[in-house]
Design a protein around this motif. Structure first.
Motif, mmCIF file in Angstrom:
data_model
loop_
_atom_site.group_PDB
_atom_site.id
_atom_site.type_symbol
_atom_site.label_atom_id
_atom_site.label_comp_id
_atom_site.label_asym_id
_atom_site.label_seq_id
_atom_site.Cartn_x
_atom_site.Cartn_y
_atom_site.Cartn_z
ATOM 1 N N LYS A 44 0.835 -1.202 0.000
ATOM 2 C CA LYS A 44 0.000 0.000 0.000
ATOM 3 C C LYS A 44 0.873 1.257 0.000
ATOM 4 N N ILE A 45 1.914 1.253 0.803
ATOM 5 C CA ILE A 45 2.813 2.413 0.864
ATOM 6 C C ILE A 45 3.501 2.601 -0.486
ATOM 7 N N PHE A 46 3.919 1.497 -1.100
ATOM 8 C CA PHE A 46 4.601 1.581 -2.387
ATOM 9 C C PHE A 46 3.653 2.073 -3.473
ATOM 10 N N MET A 47 2.391 1.665 -3.438
ATOM 11 C CA MET A 47 1.416 2.131 -4.428
ATOM 12 C C MET A 47 1.221 3.645 -4.312
ATOM 13 N N ILE A 48 1.176 4.166 -3.099
ATOM 14 C CA ILE A 48 1.042 5.612 -2.898
ATOM 15 C C ILE A 48 2.274 6.323 -3.462
ATOM 16 N N PHE A 49 3.459 5.780 -3.152
ATOM 17 C CA PHE A 49 4.705 6.363 -3.657
ATOM 18 C C PHE A 49 4.736 6.327 -5.185
ATOM 19 N N LEU A 50 4.307 5.218 -5.784
ATOM 20 C CA LEU A 50 4.299 5.094 -7.241
ATOM 21 C C LEU A 50 3.338 6.102 -7.866
ATOM 22 N N GLY A 51 2.188 6.306 -7.250
ATOM 23 C CA GLY A 51 1.226 7.294 -7.744
ATOM 24 C C GLY A 51 1.782 8.706 -7.667
ATOM 25 N N LEU A 52 2.443 9.041 -6.563
ATOM 26 C CA LEU A 52 3.050 10.369 -6.430
ATOM 27 C C LEU A 52 4.157 10.568 -7.461
ATOM 28 N N TYR A 53 4.954 9.522 -7.673
ATOM 29 C CA TYR A 53 6.027 9.634 -8.654
ATOM 30 C C TYR A 53 5.458 9.801 -10.065
ATOM 31 N N LEU A 54 4.356 9.142 -10.362
ATOM 32 C CA LEU A 54 3.712 9.297 -11.672
ATOM 33 C C LEU A 54 3.246 10.739 -11.860
ATOM 34 N N CYS A 55 2.719 11.362 -10.811
ATOM 35 C CA CYS A 55 2.305 12.771 -10.888
ATOM 36 C C CYS A 55 3.504 13.670 -11.159
ATOM 37 N N VAL A 56 4.613 13.389 -10.462
ATOM 38 C CA VAL A 56 5.833 14.171 -10.691
ATOM 39 C C VAL A 56 6.336 13.971 -12.120
ATOM 40 N N LEU A 57 6.270 12.739 -12.613
ATOM 41 C CA LEU A 57 6.696 12.449 -13.990
ATOM 42 C C LEU A 57 5.863 13.225 -14.996
ATOM 43 N N LEU A 58 4.557 13.233 -14.817
ATOM 44 C CA LEU A 58 3.682 13.987 -15.729
ATOM 45 C C LEU A 58 3.969 15.483 -15.646
ATOM 46 N N PHE A 63 6.328 20.374 -17.962
ATOM 47 C CA PHE A 63 7.315 21.447 -17.780
ATOM 48 C C PHE A 63 8.393 21.359 -18.859
ATOM 49 N N GLY A 64 8.818 20.132 -19.212
ATOM 50 C CA GLY A 64 9.845 19.939 -20.235
ATOM 51 C C GLY A 64 9.388 20.407 -21.610
ATOM 52 N N GLY A 68 11.693 23.219 -23.298
ATOM 53 C CA GLY A 68 12.490 22.821 -24.450
ATOM 54 C C GLY A 68 13.392 21.618 -24.205
ATOM 55 N N ASP A 69 13.665 21.209 -22.994
ATOM 56 C CA ASP A 69 14.512 20.035 -22.757
ATOM 57 C C ASP A 69 13.638 18.815 -22.440
ATOM 58 N N PHE A 70 12.656 18.637 -23.283
ATOM 59 C CA PHE A 70 11.657 17.587 -23.131
ATOM 60 C C PHE A 70 12.267 16.190 -23.211
ATOM 61 N N LEU A 71 13.119 15.951 -24.163
ATOM 62 C CA LEU A 71 13.655 14.612 -24.419
ATOM 63 C C LEU A 71 14.486 14.083 -23.252
ATOM 64 N N ILE A 72 15.378 14.873 -22.715
ATOM 65 C CA ILE A 72 16.260 14.422 -21.627
ATOM 66 C C ILE A 72 15.455 14.131 -20.365
ATOM 67 N N ASN A 73 14.591 15.061 -19.967
ATOM 68 C CA ASN A 73 13.769 14.862 -18.767
ATOM 69 C C ASN A 73 12.849 13.654 -18.907
ATOM 70 N N THR A 74 12.250 13.530 -20.073
ATOM 71 C CA THR A 74 11.307 12.435 -20.279
ATOM 72 C C THR A 74 12.011 11.087 -20.234
#
Length: 191
Positions: A44-58, A63-64, A68-74
């Motif tokens: 459960k803790i890992f699922m919450i962490f994975l969801g938060l990380y997905l939000c940060v990734l999006l 932002f990328g 303009g530095d979309f490719l490297i960040n992505t």
């Protein structure tokens, strides 16, 4: 007049009891195990962490695009996300495997009687009586949300030798009170 033997007929067990027992059994192997504060499931803790990380990734992708530095960040964030996702899939496979163990345990579970006397705790199946633990060996009795787990203390390590449903909570507490062993109870349901 005090009874010499106090008994409980055990016939109720469900998946939640076994799952909670397995979660606690995993925690028993940790060196800093504290029966008074049990941890929640790591999945459960890992699922919450994975969801938060997905939000940060999006957020990083959006932002990328604007910066303009979309490719490297992505690429960097997607790679890290794939690593987390593969670990999560491994956890899911372990969970499915545990579910199979739980179902086989439920199938093999049969009715038995717990006998509490002045010497310790015994288990009786049909006509066979087995001594499970003496009172001196019993470290504590954990009462959790779904399970009651009996812990012995062997070589300064906890060992769970019996678990039953909290359906029997009141009866267990009454018996332990009658035998003057209520100090062994750790009730994790009291918040």
């Amino acid at each position: 007049m005090k009874k010499d033997k106090l008994e409980i007929e055990i016939s109720t067990l469900d998946e939640k009891v076994i799952e909670e027992f397995f979660n606690i059994a995993i925690q028993l192997k940790e060196k800093n195990f504290n029966p008074k504060c049990l941890k929640k499931s790591r999945a459960k803790i890992f699922m919450i962490f994975l969801g938060l990380y997905l939000c940060v990734l999006l957020g990083t992708i959006i932002f990328g695009i604007f910066e303009g530095d979309f490719l490297i960040n992505t690429l960097l964030n997607s790679g890290i996300f794939v690593l987390f996702l593969s670990y999560f899939i491994k956890m899911i496979k372990g969970y499915v495997s545990d579910k199979k163990i739980v179902k086989s345990t439920l199938k093999s579970f049969s009715k038995f009687t717990l006998i509490f006397d002045t010497k310790g705790i015994k288990q009786k199946k049909k006509t066979k009586e087995i001594s499970l633990c003496d009172w001196e060996q019993l470290k504590s009795i954990l009462i959790n949300d779904y399970s009651i787990i009996f812990l012995s203390n062997n070589n300064n390590e906890f060992d769970a030798f019996l678990y039953i449903s909290t359906y029997y909570k009141e009866r267990v507490i009454d018996i332990l009170t009658e035998l003057h062993k209520e100090h062994l109870i750790i009730d994790n349901t009291i918040r």
